[in-house]
Design a protein around this motif. Structure first.
Motif, short mmCIF file in Angstrom:
data_model
loop_
_atom_site.label_atom_id
_atom_site.label_comp_id
_atom_site.label_asym_id
_atom_site.label_seq_id
_atom_site.Cartn_x
_atom_site.Cartn_y
_atom_site.Cartn_z
N ASN A 101 10.24 9.34 -3.86
CA ASN A 101 10.68 10.43 -3.86
C ASN A 101 11.74 10.82 -3.02
O ASN A 101 12.50 12.11 -3.06
N SER B 233 14.85 12.86 -3.42
CA SER B 233 14.74 14.24 -4.09
C SER B 233 14.91 15.43 -2.57
O SER B 233 15.23 16.48 -2.84
N ILE B 234 14.89 14.53 -1.33
CA ILE B 234 14.48 14.74 -0.06
C ILE B 234 16.44 14.99 0.46
O ILE B 234 16.95 15.28 0.97
N THR C 276 21.13 16.45 -3.26
CA THR C 276 20.01 16.82 -4.29
C THR C 276 20.19 17.96 -4.77
O THR C 276 19.62 17.74 -5.93
N ARG D 195 20.53 9.39 -10.71
CA ARG D 195 19.29 9.39 -10.59
C ARG D 195 18.36 10.12 -11.71
O ARG D 195 18.44 10.89 -12.23
N SER E 269 14.63 11.59 -13.44
CA SER E 269 14.13 13.14 -13.18
C SER E 269 13.61 12.97 -12.03
O SER E 269 12.88 13.78 -11.14
N ALA E 270 12.37 11.47 -12.43
CA ALA E 270 11.70 11.33 -10.81
C ALA E 270 11.92 11.80 -9.49
O ALA E 270 11.38 11.38 -8.03
N LYS E 271 13.54 11.14 -9.63
CA LYS E 271 14.30 10.78 -7.99
C LYS E 271 14.03 10.04 -7.38
O LYS E 271 13.48 10.05 -5.82
N THR E 272 13.52 8.59 -8.12
CA THR E 272 13.33 7.87 -7.29
C THR E 272 13.76 6.48 -7.80
O THR E 272 13.85 5.38 -6.79
N SER F 35 20.05 6.33 1.40
CA SER F 35 19.65 7.89 1.68
C SER F 35 20.86 8.40 2.39
O SER F 35 20.74 7.75 3.50
#
Length: 113
Positions: free
Chosen positions: A26, A29-30, A52, A70, A72-75, A96
């Protein structure tokens, strides 16, 4: 981290495609999530960005036509591309920022006139 883009194809001008990019972790998310594109002999171009916090930015040539999102799991990163033009033809990649990972194979988008 592995990045796998998919969803490309051949489409007529004015058509739509939805690209996906699956990350093995994920990272979105970072880090900021980016879509890029590249044509032969040219440098990779930043097309769309999503921070983010959810702030989105686009290169001028795709504003109003492309939408980055993106899951919800941000993957998984998405790029909804509408009103496609022949000049959108390219291989599309995600990554990223500021931390980036090895580029995947990308997905080919070809827009015919």
């Amino acid at each position: 981290v592995q990045l796998q883009a998919s969803g490309g194809g051949l489409v007529q001008a004015g058509g739509s495609l939805r690209l996906s990019c699956k990350a093995s972790t994920n990272i979105f998310s970072i880090y900021t999530a980016n879509w890029y594109r590249q044509t032969p002999g040219q440098q990779r171009e930043l097309v769309a960005t999503m921070t983010t916090g959810g702030t989105k930015n686009y290169t001028d040539s795709v504003k109003g036509r492309f939408t980055i999102s993106r899951d919800s799991a941000k993957t998984t990163l998405y790029l909804q591309m509408n009103s496609l033009k022949p000049e959108d033809t390219a291989v599309y990649y995600c990554n990223s920022a500021p931390r980036w990972y090895p580029w995947g194979q990308g997905t080919q988008v070809t827009v015919s006139s």
